[in-house]
Design a protein around this motif. Structure first.
Motif, PDB file in Angstrom:
ATOM      1  N   UNK A 109       0.862  -1.182   0.000  1.00 30.84           N
ATOM      2  CA  UNK A 109       0.000   0.000   0.000  1.00 30.84           C
ATOM      3  C   UNK A 109       0.900   1.234   0.000  1.00 30.84           C
ATOM      4  N   UNK A 110       0.825   2.008  -1.073  1.00 39.85           N
ATOM      5  CA  UNK A 110       1.629   3.218  -1.195  1.00 39.85           C
ATOM      6  C   UNK A 110       0.885   4.444  -0.675  1.00 39.85           C
ATOM      7  N   UNK A 111      -0.444   4.434  -0.846  1.00 40.26           N
ATOM      8  CA  UNK A 111      -1.247   5.581  -0.395  1.00 40.26           C
ATOM      9  C   UNK A 111      -2.657   5.084  -0.076  1.00 40.26           C
ATOM     10  N   UNK A 112      -3.183   5.488   1.054  1.00 42.14           N
ATOM     11  CA  UNK A 112      -4.537   5.103   1.474  1.00 42.14           C
ATOM     12  C   UNK A 112      -5.104   6.302   2.214  1.00 42.14           C
ATOM     13  N   UNK A 113      -6.104   6.919   1.634  1.00 44.06           N
ATOM     14  CA  UNK A 113      -6.653   8.136   2.220  1.00 44.06           C
ATOM     15  C   UNK A 113      -8.180   8.080   2.183  1.00 44.06           C
ATOM     16  N   UNK A 114      -8.774   7.981   3.345  1.00 39.42           N
ATOM     17  CA  UNK A 114     -10.222   7.940   3.470  1.00 39.42           C
ATOM     18  C   UNK A 114     -10.682   9.293   3.989  1.00 39.42           C
ATOM     19  N   UNK A 115     -11.386  10.020   3.149  1.00 44.03           N
ATOM     20  CA  UNK A 115     -11.824  11.366   3.504  1.00 44.03           C
ATOM     21  C   UNK A 115     -13.336  11.447   3.601  1.00 44.03           C
ATOM     22  N   UNK A 123     -11.233  14.088  -2.157  1.00 37.29           N
ATOM     23  CA  UNK A 123     -11.595  12.721  -2.541  1.00 37.29           C
ATOM     24  C   UNK A 123     -10.814  11.650  -1.774  1.00 37.29           C
ATOM     25  N   UNK A 124     -11.437  10.467  -1.654  1.00 36.14           N
ATOM     26  CA  UNK A 124     -10.718   9.296  -1.168  1.00 36.14           C
ATOM     27  C   UNK A 124      -9.678   8.940  -2.229  1.00 36.14           C
ATOM     28  N   UNK A 125      -8.527   8.429  -1.790  1.00 35.51           N
ATOM     29  CA  UNK A 125      -7.480   8.049  -2.736  1.00 35.51           C
ATOM     30  C   UNK A 125      -6.817   6.758  -2.286  1.00 35.51           C
ATOM     31  N   UNK A 126      -6.376   6.007  -3.286  1.00 34.29           N
ATOM     32  CA  UNK A 126      -5.680   4.756  -2.995  1.00 34.29           C
ATOM     33  C   UNK A 126      -4.617   4.531  -4.069  1.00 34.29           C
ATOM     34  N   UNK A 127      -3.506   3.940  -3.653  1.00 32.69           N
ATOM     35  CA  UNK A 127      -2.441   3.558  -4.577  1.00 32.69           C
ATOM     36  C   UNK A 127      -1.773   2.314  -4.006  1.00 32.69           C
ATOM     37  N   UNK A 128      -1.802   1.227  -4.776  1.00 33.37           N
ATOM     38  CA  UNK A 128      -1.257  -0.046  -4.320  1.00 33.37           C
ATOM     39  C   UNK A 128      -0.354  -0.622  -5.409  1.00 33.37           C
ATOM     40  N   UNK A 129       0.867  -0.968  -5.031  1.00 31.64           N
ATOM     41  CA  UNK A 129       1.792  -1.641  -5.940  1.00 31.64           C
ATOM     42  C   UNK A 129       1.601  -3.146  -5.770  1.00 31.64           C
ATOM     43  N   UNK A 130       1.502  -3.857  -6.892  1.00 37.51           N
ATOM     44  CA  UNK A 130       1.323  -5.310  -6.856  1.00 37.51           C
ATOM     45  C   UNK A 130       2.446  -5.953  -7.664  1.00 37.51           C
ATOM     46  N   UNK A 131       3.189  -6.851  -7.035  1.00 34.40           N
ATOM     47  CA  UNK A 131       4.247  -7.591  -7.718  1.00 34.40           C
ATOM     48  C   UNK A 131       3.872  -9.067  -7.749  1.00 34.40           C
ATOM     49  N   UNK A 132       4.086  -9.704  -8.904  1.00 33.31           N
ATOM     50  CA  UNK A 132       3.920 -11.145  -9.030  1.00 33.31           C
ATOM     51  C   UNK A 132       5.324 -11.723  -9.118  1.00 33.31           C
ATOM     52  N   UNK A 133       5.675 -12.545  -8.136  1.00 34.38           N
ATOM     53  CA  UNK A 133       7.041 -13.047  -7.980  1.00 34.38           C
ATOM     54  C   UNK A 133       7.070 -14.553  -8.203  1.00 34.38           C
ATOM     55  N   UNK A 134       7.987 -15.001  -9.049  1.00 36.61           N
ATOM     56  CA  UNK A 134       8.200 -16.434  -9.260  1.00 36.61           C
ATOM     57  C   UNK A 134       8.871 -16.977  -7.999  1.00 36.61           C
ATOM     58  N   UNK A 135       8.207 -17.914  -7.329  1.00 35.81           N
ATOM     59  CA  UNK A 135       8.714 -18.419  -6.053  1.00 35.81           C
ATOM     60  C   UNK A 135      10.021 -19.189  -6.241  1.00 35.81           C
ATOM     61  N   UNK A 136      10.151 -19.939  -7.330  1.00 33.83           N
ATOM     62  CA  UNK A 136      11.357 -20.755  -7.549  1.00 33.83           C
ATOM     63  C   UNK A 136      12.610 -19.900  -7.700  1.00 33.83           C
ATOM     64  N   UNK A 137      12.478 -18.765  -8.370  1.00 36.27           N
ATOM     65  CA  UNK A 137      13.651 -17.916  -8.640  1.00 36.27           C
ATOM     66  C   UNK A 137      13.682 -16.645  -7.801  1.00 36.27           C
ATOM     67  N   UNK A 138      12.571 -16.338  -7.094  1.00 34.86           N
ATOM     68  CA  UNK A 138      12.436 -15.125  -6.300  1.00 34.86           C
ATOM     69  C   UNK A 138      12.651 -13.865  -7.143  1.00 34.86           C
ATOM     70  N   UNK A 139      12.144 -13.897  -8.377  1.00 40.44           N
ATOM     71  CA  UNK A 139      12.245 -12.738  -9.268  1.00 40.44           C
ATOM     72  C   UNK A 139      10.850 -12.206  -9.600  1.00 40.44           C
ATOM     73  N   UNK A 140      10.772 -10.903  -9.783  1.00 42.27           N
ATOM     74  CA  UNK A 140       9.507 -10.256 -10.133  1.00 42.27           C
ATOM     75  C   UNK A 140       9.224 -10.506 -11.607  1.00 42.27           C
ATOM     76  N   UNK A 141       8.085 -11.125 -11.884  1.00 38.87           N
ATOM     77  CA  UNK A 141       7.669 -11.430 -13.257  1.00 38.87           C
ATOM     78  C   UNK A 141       6.725 -10.376 -13.817  1.00 38.87           C
TER      79      UNK A 141
END
Length: 179
Positions: A109-115, A123-141
């Motif tokens: 969660x980068x930004x969460x604002x409930x007004x 306004x309410x605002x939200x910003x969420x970074x989502x990473x999908x990571x290969x578990x075998x190699x521990x790299x972001x896909x």
């Protein structure tokens, strides 16, 4: 005079509709374009730290975020589990390995604002970074940032998490629709 009244009425109606509309945005990283996932690949969604804005901590926002992500992935994947408490990336990676997951979905969660938008005009605002990571190699896909902002005429019903589903669903859909 009638034309003037009609024009003002139309302009007012357009402004009211625009003020009610939520906006959503999804920014995918460059490496995401060639990556795809299969429905039979098990996933583990970690729970991010709760969102904070200034001195306000939004308790439960991390779990809510994980549940929204799990719901989006369950539309495509057969096996999606999520953590039961906040985890660092290394803790989430370990938990994903123990769960037998092929991919770790790691939100931040980068930004969460409930007004109180209806009276503050903010306004309410939200910003969420989502990473999908290969578990075998521990790299972001794959990686994306999902953003949302409420309209100004919310009548008190919007919450930041209501702004997350649309961009998250768009991101998850893009990971499976290449097959």
């Amino acid at each position: 005079m009638r034309k003037m009244i009609r024009a003002l009425s139309l302009l007012s109606a357009m402004f009211l509709l625009a003020a009610c509309a939520d906006s959503h945005q999804l920014m995918k990283s460059n490496g995401t374009s060639g990556f795809s996932m299969a429905p039979d690949e098990p996933l583990y969604v970690s729970v991010p730290r709760d969102g904070v804005y200034g001195s306000q901590r939004y308790n439960g926002s991390g779990m809510t975020t994980a549940q929204i992500l799990q719901g989006a992935f369950l539309k495509y994947a057969d096996n999606v589990s999520y953590g039961n408490s906040t985890q660092s990336r290394s803790e989430a990676w370990e938990a994903a390995m123990q769960a037998g997951a092929i991919y770790l979905v790691f939100p931040t969660i980068l930004h969460w604002e409930d007004r109180a938008t209806e009276w503050s005009g903010k306004p309410d605002q939200i910003e969420v970074k989502v990473q999908v990571i290969d578990v075998a190699t521990n790299t972001v896909e794959a990686s994306a940032i999902a953003k949302g902002q409420s309209g100004l005429a919310t009548l008190g019903g919007d919450r930041p998490q209501d702004l997350l589903s649309k961009p998250v669903n768009e991101f998850v859909s893009s990971l499976y629709d290449r097959q």
